[in-house]
Enzyme design. Structure first.
Site, short mmCIF file in Angstrom:
data_model
loop_
_atom_site.label_atom_id
_atom_site.label_comp_id
_atom_site.label_asym_id
_atom_site.label_seq_id
_atom_site.Cartn_x
_atom_site.Cartn_y
_atom_site.Cartn_z
N HIS A 63 -0.44 0.42 -9.99
CA HIS A 63 -0.96 -0.57 -9.13
C HIS A 63 -1.68 -1.88 -9.74
O HIS A 63 -2.66 -1.94 -9.65
CB HIS A 63 -2.33 -0.06 -8.35
CG HIS A 63 -2.57 -0.83 -6.98
ND1 HIS A 63 -2.78 0.00 -5.87
CD2 HIS A 63 -2.60 -1.89 -6.59
CE1 HIS A 63 -3.23 -0.97 -4.73
NE2 HIS A 63 -2.90 -2.25 -5.31
N GLU A 76 -2.81 7.67 -4.97
CA GLU A 76 -3.06 7.04 -6.02
C GLU A 76 -4.17 7.83 -6.95
O GLU A 76 -5.09 7.85 -6.47
CB GLU A 76 -3.39 5.57 -5.87
CG GLU A 76 -2.21 4.82 -5.42
CD GLU A 76 -2.22 3.19 -5.17
OE1 GLU A 76 -3.43 2.81 -5.82
OE2 GLU A 76 -1.58 2.69 -4.81
N ARG A 91 0.91 -1.16 -0.08
CA ARG A 91 0.18 -0.17 -0.14
C ARG A 91 1.10 1.16 0.07
O ARG A 91 1.74 1.13 0.82
CB ARG A 91 -0.90 0.13 1.13
CG ARG A 91 -2.13 -0.91 1.18
CD ARG A 91 -2.96 -0.60 -0.18
NE ARG A 91 -4.14 -1.43 -0.23
CZ ARG A 91 -4.31 -2.36 -0.79
NH1 ARG A 91 -3.26 -2.89 -1.78
NH2 ARG A 91 -5.50 -3.22 -0.85
C1 DGY Z 1 -5.13 -5.82 -3.09
O1 DGY Z 1 -5.67 -7.22 -3.52
O2 DGY Z 1 -5.27 -5.61 -2.11
C2 DGY Z 1 -4.31 -5.35 -4.18
O3 DGY Z 1 -3.74 -4.25 -3.78
C3 DGY Z 1 -4.97 -5.29 -5.67
O4 DGY Z 1 -5.16 -6.52 -6.10
#
Ligand code: DGY
Length: 323
Positions: free
Chosen positions: A284, A265, A236
Site C-alpha cells: 500500500h 492488510e 482498496r
Molecule cells: C489514500 O489516500 O486513500 C491511499 O490509499 C493512501 O494514500
C-alpha cells in the site's frame, strides 16, 4: 494553557509547531496503529483526531468523543470512518485529495508495466543465478503500446492514469460515473462493466470501496475477462475477492495481477496468493513519494486546525455539516 486536545495516530512527516500553538498534541509513537480500545479511550477527551486509514473510526468511537470537533484523515479514501455518524454529530471530516493523484497514478503504471513485462520475475530469476544467456522466449510478457486499458472509476486518479495511457497509444475504456466532458478531453469511452471486462487487456481499479464495489472482482468478473488480461489494484483491497483472485490466477482465467492493496492488510504471509509467480504485491505505497506524503501531512494538519478553530475545512468529505 492550550485551548484544545489533539490525538494523532502516527508520527507524521510534518512540522507540528503551528498546531502546538493552539493545542496540546499527543502523537502515537508506535509503528503499529493504536489499538481500538486505546483510541476509544483517547477520543473521550479530545477536540481533534488526526487518523489514518488503518484506524477504525466507527459510530461508537465518534459518539464517545463528546468534545470532538474535527476528524482529519491522512488519505484521500475514508472508508474506515463512519461518515454518516460524524455528520449526525455535525463533525466535519477532512481528507487529502489531489496531492496524491499523480503519485498514485504513477504507481498504478509502475505496477501495470511491472506485471506486463514481468519485471519482478526477471529480478528473481537473475538473483537465483538463472540468467544463463539471451533467450528468444524467456519471460515473454504483454505488449502495452496500443493495447486496451479498462479503468474502473474515472475520478481524479483514474483520469491521471488515462492521461498517461495516451502516451502508450492505448484505447481507453471506463466504467463508473459517466462524464461526457472527460470523454471528449481524455478520449476515453464509457462502457458497461461487463464490456470493459470482455475487451480490456489491462484493467486498473480506481474506485472507492463501497457496498457496491465490495468484491466487485469475484469469480463472475474474472470469468468475463480475457485470459491474457492483467488486473491492477491501487484503490482498496476489498474491491477484489482474494479467494476468487487466487482461483483466477491459478486456473488461467487471467494472466497476472498486481496489487498495492489487499484484503486484509497486510496480506498474511501464509496467503496462497503469495506463492504465485504471476502476482505482484506491494505494501500500500501508491502515494508514497516523499513530497506527496509531506503534502498529505500538511493538508491533514490544515484540515485539523480549521476544524478546531470552527472554520470550514479546506477539504471536507461531509460539507453538509455546514448547512
Ligand atoms: C489514500 O489516500 O486513500 C491511499 O490509499 C493512501 O494514500
Amino acid at each position: 494553557m492550550s485551548q484544545f486536545n489533539v490525538f494523532i495516530t502516527r508520527q507524521l512527516p510534518a512540522d507540528l509547531n503551528p498546531l502546538q500553538q493552539i493545542a496540546t498534541v499527543e502523537v502515537w509513537p508506535e509503528r503499529q496503529p493504536p489499538p481500538y480500545d486505546l483510541l476509544l479511550e483517547k477520543t473521550k477527551s479530545i477536540d481533534g483526531l488526526l487518523c489514518l486509514l488503518t484506524d477504525r473510526v466507527d459510530r461508537h468511537l465518534i459518539d464517545t468523543g463528546t468534545s470532538l470537533k474535527v476528524i482529519s484523515q491522512l488519505a484521500v479514501g475514508y472508508d474506515n470512518i463512519d461518515i454518516a455518524a460524524a455528520t449526525a454529530r455535525t463533525i466535519p471530516v477532512g481528507h487529502t485529495p489531489d496531492v496524491l493523484t499523480n503519485a498514485t497514478a504513477d504507481f498504478a503504471w509502475a505496477l501495470l508495466m511491472a506485471a506486463a513485462r514481468r519485471v519482478v520475475e526477471g529480478d528473481r530469476l537473475t538473483r537465483a543465478g538463472q540468467w544463463q544467456t539471451w533467450e528468444p522466449d524467456v519471460l515473454l510478457g504483454a505488449t502495452i503500446t496500443g493495447a486496451t486499458l479498462g479503468i474502473v472509476g474515472l475520478g481524479r486518479i483514474g483520469q491521471a492514469v488515462a492521461r498517461r495511457a495516451q502516451g502508450f497509444e492505448m484505447q481507453i475504456l471506463y466504467t463508473g460515473h459517466r462524464n461526457l466532458e472527460l470523454e471528449r478531453s481524455l478520449r476515453v469511452q464509457f462502457v458497461p462493466f461487463e464490456q470493459l471486462l470482455h475487451e480490456s487487456d489491462f484493467v486498473t481499479i480506481h474506485a472507492p470501496l463501497t457496498a457496491e464495489t465490495h468484491h466487485l472482482f469475484g469469480d463472475r468478473a474474472f470469468a468475463q475477462m480475457k485470459r491474457s488480461a492483467i488486473l491492477v489494484n491501487t484503490a482498496r483491497g476489498a474491491i477484489v475477492d482474494p479467494d476468487a483472485l487466487h482461483r483466477a490466477l491459478t486456473q488461467g482465467d487471467i494472466a497476472a495481477a498486481a496489487l498495492d492493496v489487499t484484503e486484509p492488510e497486510p496480506i498474511p504471509t501464509a496467503s496462497p496468493l503469495l506463492t504465485l509467480e504471476n502476482l505482484i504485491v506491494t505494501p500500500h505505497i501508491g502515494s508514497a513519494s516523499r513530497q506527496t506524503r509531506e503534502k498529505m501531512a500538511q493538508m491533514a494538519i490544515a484540515n485539523l486546525m480549521a476544524g478546531l478553530g470552527g472554520d470550514r475545512l479546506p477539504h471536507c468529505v461531509n460539507p453538509e455539516v455546514y448547512q
